[in-house]
Design a protein around this motif. Structure first.
Motif, mmCIF file in Angstrom:
data_model
loop_
_atom_site.group_PDB
_atom_site.id
_atom_site.type_symbol
_atom_site.label_atom_id
_atom_site.label_comp_id
_atom_site.label_asym_id
_atom_site.label_seq_id
_atom_site.Cartn_x
_atom_site.Cartn_y
_atom_site.Cartn_z
ATOM 1 N N UNK A 18 0.828 -1.206 0.000
ATOM 2 C CA UNK A 18 0.000 0.000 0.000
ATOM 3 C C UNK A 18 0.863 1.257 0.000
ATOM 4 N N UNK A 19 1.936 1.226 0.768
ATOM 5 C CA UNK A 19 2.855 2.364 0.811
ATOM 6 C C UNK A 19 3.504 2.568 -0.556
ATOM 7 N N UNK A 20 3.912 1.480 -1.199
ATOM 8 C CA UNK A 20 4.527 1.563 -2.526
ATOM 9 C C UNK A 20 3.537 2.127 -3.534
ATOM 10 N N UNK A 21 2.313 1.640 -3.506
ATOM 11 C CA UNK A 21 1.297 2.128 -4.447
ATOM 12 C C UNK A 21 1.025 3.617 -4.251
ATOM 13 N N UNK B 257 2.115 9.310 -6.261
ATOM 14 C CA UNK B 257 2.749 10.607 -6.029
ATOM 15 C C UNK B 257 3.802 10.931 -7.083
ATOM 16 N N UNK B 258 4.466 9.892 -7.604
ATOM 17 C CA UNK B 258 5.524 10.085 -8.602
ATOM 18 C C UNK B 258 5.006 9.894 -10.036
ATOM 19 N N UNK B 259 3.698 9.781 -10.178
ATOM 20 C CA UNK B 259 3.060 9.625 -11.494
ATOM 21 C C UNK B 259 3.603 8.413 -12.264
ATOM 22 N N UNK B 260 3.804 7.319 -11.543
ATOM 23 C CA UNK B 260 4.319 6.091 -12.146
ATOM 24 C C UNK B 260 3.335 4.931 -12.053
ATOM 25 N N UNK B 261 2.185 5.140 -11.458
ATOM 26 C CA UNK B 261 1.258 4.026 -11.242
ATOM 27 C C UNK B 261 0.758 3.420 -12.542
ATOM 28 N N UNK C 10 2.553 2.830 -15.204
ATOM 29 C CA UNK C 10 3.557 1.996 -15.869
ATOM 30 C C UNK C 10 4.187 0.981 -14.916
ATOM 31 N N UNK C 11 3.639 0.841 -13.702
ATOM 32 C CA UNK C 11 4.222 -0.055 -12.701
ATOM 33 C C UNK C 11 3.303 -1.225 -12.389
ATOM 34 N N UNK C 12 3.927 -2.364 -12.110
ATOM 35 C CA UNK C 12 3.201 -3.563 -11.709
ATOM 36 C C UNK C 12 3.922 -4.164 -10.506
ATOM 37 N N UNK C 13 3.180 -4.445 -9.437
ATOM 38 C CA UNK C 13 3.750 -5.042 -8.232
ATOM 39 C C UNK C 13 3.511 -6.542 -8.231
ATOM 40 N N UNK C 14 4.555 -7.285 -7.855
ATOM 41 C CA UNK C 14 4.476 -8.738 -7.766
ATOM 42 C C UNK C 14 5.100 -9.159 -6.441
ATOM 43 N N UNK C 15 4.369 -9.976 -5.676
ATOM 44 C CA UNK C 15 4.916 -10.500 -4.415
ATOM 45 C C UNK C 15 5.671 -11.795 -4.698
ATOM 46 N N UNK C 16 6.874 -11.890 -4.144
ATOM 47 C CA UNK C 16 7.712 -13.065 -4.346
ATOM 48 C C UNK C 16 8.078 -13.633 -2.981
ATOM 49 N N UNK C 17 7.875 -14.925 -2.792
ATOM 50 C CA UNK C 17 8.266 -15.604 -1.571
ATOM 51 C C UNK C 17 9.508 -16.421 -1.883
ATOM 52 N N UNK C 18 10.558 -16.197 -1.126
ATOM 53 C CA UNK C 18 11.816 -16.911 -1.359
ATOM 54 C C UNK C 18 12.083 -17.844 -0.194
ATOM 55 N N UNK C 19 12.484 -19.073 -0.496
ATOM 56 C CA UNK C 19 12.851 -19.995 0.581
ATOM 57 C C UNK C 19 14.266 -19.667 1.042
ATOM 58 N N UNK C 20 14.470 -19.741 2.342
ATOM 59 C CA UNK C 20 15.771 -19.380 2.910
ATOM 60 C C UNK C 20 16.635 -20.601 3.096
#
Length: 92
Positions: free
Chosen positions: A68-71, A76-80, A82-92
């Motif tokens: 939500x903060x990123x969006x 605010x930067x007029x980039x919404x 051209x931007x796409x958010x993707x959540x990635x889960x990485x195994x440690x």
């Protein structure tokens, strides 16, 4: 399990203008992450960014709040548009 939000940017024909805007957004995002303490982004990655930024998140419970903060910053930067958010889960 480590979590990341990857922000992919679809660049328009005027790449240099977009890249400059993406890096300005990345610097603002860096400040927000640094102040928040639950997410982090490398300033070196921001300085090299062209079409992607990666934000690491320390807690699975903070993924939605960080997204939500990123969006909000993207708007605010007029980039919404051209931007796409993707959540990635990485195994440690």
């Amino acid at each position: 399990m480590a979590r990341q939000i990857v922000i992919n940017f679809i660049l328009e024909p005027d790449r240099s203008s977009n890249i400059h805007r993406i890096r300005n957004f990345g610097e603002d995002l860096y400040r927000h992450c640094h102040n928040d303490g639950w997410a982090s982004i490398s300033l070196a990655d921001v300085d090299r960014a062209t079409d992607q930024l990666k934000v690491s998140i320390r807690s699975a419970r903070r993924v939605r709040r960080t997204a939500q903060m990123i969006e909000k910053l993207l708007v605010q930067h007029f980039l919404s548009d051209i931007a796409q958010l993707v959540e990635v889960n990485q195994s440690e």
